[in-house]
Design an enzyme around this catalytic site. Sequence first.
Site, mmCIF file in Angstrom:
data_model
loop_
_atom_site.group_PDB
_atom_site.id
_atom_site.type_symbol
_atom_site.label_atom_id
_atom_site.label_comp_id
_atom_site.label_asym_id
_atom_site.label_seq_id
_atom_site.Cartn_x
_atom_site.Cartn_y
_atom_site.Cartn_z
ATOM 1 N N SER A 255 0.719 -1.156 0.073
ATOM 2 C CA SER A 255 0.102 0.047 0.017
ATOM 3 C C SER A 255 1.011 1.296 -0.004
ATOM 4 C CB SER A 255 -0.953 0.100 1.259
ATOM 5 O OG SER A 255 0.035 0.171 2.472
ATOM 6 N N LYS A 256 0.212 2.269 -0.640
ATOM 7 C CA LYS A 256 0.890 3.713 -0.372
ATOM 8 C C LYS A 256 1.308 3.913 0.847
ATOM 9 C CE LYS A 256 -1.261 6.214 -4.127
ATOM 10 N NZ LYS A 256 -2.378 7.250 -4.257
ATOM 11 N N ARG A 257 0.556 3.728 1.781
ATOM 12 C CA ARG A 257 1.106 4.143 3.160
ATOM 13 C C ARG A 257 1.964 3.829 3.765
ATOM 14 N NH1 ARG A 257 -3.212 1.780 6.031
ATOM 15 N NH2 ARG A 257 -4.281 1.670 4.126
ATOM 16 N N GLY A 259 4.955 3.071 1.736
ATOM 17 C CA GLY A 259 5.927 3.649 0.532
ATOM 18 C C GLY A 259 5.440 3.757 -0.611
#
Length: 484
Positions: A255-257, A259
Site C-alpha cells: 500500500s501507498k501508506r 512507501g
Amino acid sequence: MISDIVRVRFAPSPTGYLHVGGLRTALYNYLFARHTSGKFILRIEDTDRARFVPGAVENLIDTLRWSGLTYDEGPDKDGGFGPYIQSERLEIYKEYTTRLINSGKAYYCFCTPERLKELRESQTEQKLQGKYDKHCLSLSADEIQNKLNNNIPHVVRLNVPANEIVTVHDIIRGTVEFDSNTVDDQVLLKSDGYPTYHLANVVDDHLMKITHVIRGEEWLPSTPKHVLLYNAFGWEIPEFAHLPLLLNPDKSKLSKRQGDVAVEDYRSKGFLKEALVNFVALLGWNAGDDREFYYLDELISGFSLERVNKSGAVFNIEKLNWLNFEHLRQKPVHEVISMLRTELKSSDFSSYEFPDNYLAQVIESMRERVSFVKELLTKSPYFFQLPAGYDEATLKKRWKEDSHLLLSKLRDNFVRLSDPTKEDFENSLHNTALENNVGNGKLIHPLRLAVSGMGEGPGVFDIVAILGKEETIKRIDKALSVLT
Ligand code: GLU
C-alpha cells in the site's frame, strides 16, 4: 487453437499512474512473449468512466517506454487487432451483447436501483450471498420491447447457469473450481451503454487472439465469470496465469501508506530502469537458484510461468537499493556521464563545464560509494566546486597543532611537481613525511580536508590526481588561509 503464436496483453485501466504491481504484470507478459517469440500487446481498459483520469494513458505509455518494455501492438502501434483502447470499441461490445441476448445467454434487466437495494438488504438479513434474483429473466418479449421503446433504463446481464462446476486452469495455481451457484448474473452492458470490465475483457481477449491471460491474483475471483462468458459465446478459453499479490514487509497488501507504489516515484528518485525491472522480476519469480542480478535479456531467456510462485511476494526496498547500486556499478561510464550531466544541469553546479574525461574519472573514483547518480553530487560535491566549508567533526579529529605547518610544506613540494600523476603526488607526500619525520597520516588527513572539506571519500591521491595540481594547490592555499 487461438493463435499459432503466443499473444499476451497488458491491460491496465488508466487510473493516473503505473503501479509497481502493474509494472510486474507488464514485465511478466513481456518476458513471456519475448521468451516464446510471441507478441506483447498493450490494451487500455478505460470503460469505467467514473475512474477516468485525463492524461493517464499518456503517462502510462511514457512510463512503460521508460522501463524498456516495448509492446508490439498498442494504441500507437497498430497490429491489425485495434482499436486498442476500449472506449473506441463500444460498438463491438454492443454487437456481441446482442448476440448473447439472441441466443438466450444474456438478458435485459430493468430493475431500479431501489429494487436492487431492497433485494440486497433482505439477502443480507437472511445471511444469503448477495446475488441478483433473475427477476427480469421472466419478462415476456412484448414486455421487454415495450420497456425498450419507452427508454426505460436497463442493463444486460449474463444468464449464469445453476449447479455447474466452473473450472479454471491456471498455470501457476493448477485447477481451481468454482460453483456456478456462487456466481452472480454479472452485468455485461451498463445503463450508460458502456461494457463492464468482464464483457470488454473477454470480447477483446477473444478478438485479439490472446493465448495467455497473465494478470494479478486479484482477478482470480472474476475468472469463473469470464469462463462462463467464453462458454456462452462458444469461444476457446485462453490459458490463465494469476500472479501472486505484492506485500509490504509486514505481509499486508502493498500500500501507498508504507512507501511508494507508483513507478514514476521510483523513476524520479533516480532509480535505474534496469534495477527496477530486475527487482520487479524477482517479485514472484526465480530461476530456481539464488541469483538476483539480471539484465533484461537474461530475464527473457530465463523466464517461465511455471517458475512463478503462488504465495505473496514481499516488496523489500533494501533489495531494490542494492540492485540499483549494482546496476549503476556495472553501467558503461559514458551512460553514467550523460546521466550525471542531466543531474548537473539541474543542480547548483550547473554553471561549471566539465569535460567527459574529468567526469569519467569522478565516476570511476566514486563507483563503489554511490547507489544513485545524484549521490555523485551529494557525496562528492568537491569535484564540482570548492569545498563550501570544512567538516567540523573531521577538523576536530584530524586538524592538529602541526597540521598547518606540515600542509604548507606539502604544498611547497607539490608546487615543484611537473604534470604530476597520482603516483607523483603520493611520492611527494611520502617524501614530505620523511623530511619532517612524521607518519603519512599526519599529511594525508589535512590534505583530504583541504581539498574536499570532508573526512571520507575515495583515496586522497585519486582526488588530487582528478582535481589536478593547480586546483589542488589553490585548495590547499584556501585551507591554509582559513584554518590556523
Ligand atoms: N483492466 C484490468 C486492470 O486494470 C485488467 C485485468 C486483466 O488483465 O484482465 O488490471
